[in-house]
Design an enzyme around this catalytic site. Sequence first.
Site, mmCIF file in Angstrom:
data_model
loop_
_atom_site.group_PDB
_atom_site.id
_atom_site.type_symbol
_atom_site.label_atom_id
_atom_site.label_comp_id
_atom_site.label_asym_id
_atom_site.label_seq_id
_atom_site.Cartn_x
_atom_site.Cartn_y
_atom_site.Cartn_z
ATOM 1 N N SER A 22 1.193 -1.338 0.075
ATOM 2 C CA SER A 22 0.110 0.027 0.376
ATOM 3 C C SER A 22 0.816 1.735 -0.139
ATOM 4 C CB SER A 22 -0.759 0.159 1.924
ATOM 5 O OG SER A 22 -1.860 1.054 1.340
ATOM 6 N N CYS A 130 -3.309 4.595 12.563
ATOM 7 C CA CYS A 130 -3.671 5.860 13.014
ATOM 8 C C CYS A 130 -4.536 6.066 13.461
ATOM 9 C CB CYS A 130 -5.056 5.870 11.781
ATOM 10 S SG CYS A 130 -4.469 4.820 9.727
ATOM 11 N N THR A 193 5.145 0.826 8.752
ATOM 12 C CA THR A 193 6.583 1.872 8.716
ATOM 13 C C THR A 193 6.873 1.656 9.732
ATOM 14 O OG1 THR A 193 5.157 3.557 8.741
ATOM 15 C CG2 THR A 193 6.686 2.901 6.864
ATOM 16 N N GLY A 265 7.223 -2.724 -1.190
ATOM 17 C CA GLY A 265 6.969 -1.316 -1.535
ATOM 18 C C GLY A 265 8.280 -1.208 -1.402
HETATM 19 C C1 LIG Z 1 5.486 5.634 -0.068
HETATM 20 C C2 LIG Z 1 4.288 4.644 1.112
HETATM 21 C C3 LIG Z 1 3.766 5.006 1.718
HETATM 22 C C4 LIG Z 1 2.744 4.510 2.135
HETATM 23 N N1 LIG Z 1 1.661 4.797 2.711
HETATM 24 C C5 LIG Z 1 0.758 3.319 3.099
HETATM 25 C C6 LIG Z 1 -0.720 3.238 2.994
HETATM 26 O O1 LIG Z 1 -1.131 4.577 2.427
HETATM 27 N N2 LIG Z 1 -1.131 2.971 3.877
HETATM 28 C C7 LIG Z 1 -0.115 1.905 4.399
HETATM 29 O O2 LIG Z 1 -1.405 0.567 5.391
HETATM 30 N N3 LIG Z 1 0.902 1.886 4.612
HETATM 31 C C8 LIG Z 1 1.266 2.956 3.782
HETATM 32 N N4 LIG Z 1 2.714 2.279 3.382
HETATM 33 C C9 LIG Z 1 4.159 1.011 4.176
HETATM 34 C C10 LIG Z 1 3.943 0.633 3.486
HETATM 35 O O3 LIG Z 1 2.276 -0.196 2.645
HETATM 36 C C11 LIG Z 1 4.802 -1.005 3.910
HETATM 37 O O4 LIG Z 1 4.251 -1.955 4.555
HETATM 38 C C12 LIG Z 1 6.099 -0.518 4.310
HETATM 39 O O5 LIG Z 1 6.745 0.588 4.216
HETATM 40 C C13 LIG Z 1 7.294 -1.682 4.699
HETATM 41 O O6 LIG Z 1 7.332 -2.455 3.304
HETATM 42 P P1 LIG Z 1 8.901 -1.982 2.293
HETATM 43 O O7 LIG Z 1 10.211 -2.003 3.131
HETATM 44 O O8 LIG Z 1 8.564 -3.029 1.074
HETATM 45 O O9 LIG Z 1 8.390 -0.741 1.840
HETATM 46 C C14 LIG Z 1 3.787 3.300 2.911
HETATM 47 C C15 LIG Z 1 4.668 2.959 2.347
HETATM 48 C C16 LIG Z 1 6.015 4.526 1.441
HETATM 49 C C17 LIG Z 1 7.361 3.924 1.184
#
Ligand SMILES: Cc1cc2nc3c(=O)[nH]c(=O)nc-3n(C[C@H](O)[C@H](O)[C@H](O)COP(=O)(O)O)c2cc1C
Lengths: 304, 251
Positions: A22, A130, A193, A265
């Site tokens: 996401s 949130c 995150t 992501g």
């Molecule tokens: C730019 C960005 C936007 C994100 N927006 C959302 C979001 O809208 N909803 C959500 O649940 N997680 C959001 N995340 C978290 C990611 O879905 C993911 O859980 C997190 O980045 C860890 O995985 P990764 O290291 O593969 O990015 C976002 C992450 C990034 C980097």
Amino acid sequence: MIDTSVRITEGLSLKNPVLSASGTFAYGEEFSEVFDLSILGGIVTKGLSLVPKEGNPTPRVYETACGLINAIGLENVGVDAFIAEKLPFLKKFNTPVIVNFFGTTDEEYESMAGRLDIEGVSAIEMNVSCPNVSKGGLEFGKYPDILERLVSKVRKATKKSLIVKLSPMVTDIGAMALAAQEGGADALTCSNTIPAMAIDEQTWRPILGNITGGLSGPAIKPVALKIVWEVSRKVRIPIIASGGACTWQDIVQFLLAGASAVEVGSASLRDPFCFSSIIQGVETYLEEKGLSSLHDLVGQLKTS
Amino acid sequence: MKDCTATVMSNNEVARDTYLMVLQCDLPIAVPGQFVMVKIKSSLDPFLRRPLAILHYEDGRLELLYKVKGKGTTEMAGKKKGDELSVLGPLGKGFSVPAEGEDVMYVAGGTGVPPLMALAEHLKKGRMIVGARSKADIPLWERMNKIRGVDVQAATEDGSLGRKGLVTDVVEDELSGTKPRVIYACGPNPMLKKISQQARKAGARCEVSLEEYMGCGFGVCSACAVKTVAGNQRVCMQGPVFDAALIGWDS
Ligand SMILES: Cc1cc2nc3c(=O)[nH]c(=O)nc-3n(C[C@H](O)[C@H](O)[C@H](O)COP(=O)(O)O)c2cc1C
Ligand SMILES: Cc1cc2nc3c(=O)[nH]c(=O)nc-3n(C[C@H](O)[C@H](O)[C@H](O)COP(=O)(O)OP(=O)(O)OC[C@H]3O[C@@H](n4cnc5c(N)ncnc54)[C@H](O)[C@@H]3O)c2cc1C
Ligand code: FES
């Protein structure tokens, strides 16, 4: 034959364990110009809210060692525009659509889940990292009792597979996972995150417009791996891993730790073409190891 | 958009902390104002790609002009002939093409030179005004002056080249003479805001190329939002070139 498919829930089967994440995939349109989205195990959309959201002031991202901090502020088109303008496009691909969403009150979450209980949506993923406005801004995902009550309300509002995406920064992640399971979650995403910030030592100011944000990318992979392992020993429902996956090796490691699928992501921001080689890599690995199914890997970590 | 392996042909300092890198790579055709996302190393650090404007691209030869700022551009400056990096592009929307006979002006401040030089070399007409702190900071001055049909002036804060002062002072003077129909600008936001006001007063169209911190460069992360009269837009998709009249300069 190599079988890379995996069943997450009654209503959610994936042809392979690799999903988008996401917020790093928008609503699929841009990526559809890059590769055929049907190769994915599933698509996870940007997080949606009841009404459109404008997001935070810029800068909204800042790179740190092996990762990035983001404070996008959940900018999104809102659930109605998603259903009218984005979902019809996503339905064209031969892969499940998992819709991520969030709210600021229990009622908003329930209402969102109800609206998304429609054809074309394969599952919904609840972002609980949130602030709860009716509880003075405390995060839903930080307290087991608050989370369990929220999940049980959302459970009643939808017949879709319900995935709860946990926050990593909690005292006892196992307790949060159990609370979500008790509330009626069908699966868990581990995890979101990690709260983080960046400071400019010359100006004495924070770099991000929002001051703080969330850390993602390979920097957090070891943390996510540990969370998946810990949670998998606590719950009976399937786990989807999220946090730093970049390569097929990472996918295999998450599966061994106990995940049934993995979201990619941040890696796809850097390398938009990464998905096909990751999927191919997992397949080749199974073949080389003489494994006939992904289930031979999930949770098979040897600790003794 | 394509992700291609690019081989460094040359990488030389052409102004203070500013390098011209020539790469051999196979990108689709690009228009002036578009940019690329450069992956400097295949290892995971630096993690993100860096956005850089396309200075020139033709027949598999890509030119980038960059200022050394931090981690990524410092790594780039250390690249030698034969080294490889990965280039994703072309990305974003470029400048509009002025009508036949329309008088144009280009204004470049700081690191704003590359997209405007790309456009000036393409259109081969108009006036170009380049601003910097000092003469030593202005890259490719000779090459700029050789662009056929383009008249070049400089403004430096210390007076070491051209007029002493800000680029917007020169623009003000120029606008009291023949008024251009279109002004193209790239540079720091306060400069762009000023030029946008100057253009409005002079009745000229104004297009600005904006810079914003980017996550992806191809529209999926919403990092690069800019407030416009039509709501948030993404600098990497709807931009980096925007009609200056649509930008919410004060938000
Ligand atoms: C730019 C960005 C936007 C994100 N927006 C959302 C979001 O809208 N909803 C959500 O649940 N997680 C959001 N995340 C978290 C990611 O879905 C993911 O859980 C997190 O980045 C860890 O995985 P990764 O290291 O593969 O990015 C976002 C992450 C990034 C980097
Ligand atoms: C569309 C576009 C075109 C650009 N074209 C050029 C060009 O042709 N020549 C040139 O010299 N510079 C250009 N820039 C600015 C250039 O991208 C930054 O100077 C560069 O990313 C700094 O990286 P760094 O690793 O050296 O700095 P660091 O400060 O170490 O970078 C850390 C992070 O912040 C980001 N960042 C820092 N400053 C900027 C900035 N001003 N704009 C965007 N991101 C930033 C980096 O990309 C990186 O993700 C352009 C920016 C954009 C958005
Ligand atoms: S940088 Fe990701 S949307 Fe523009």
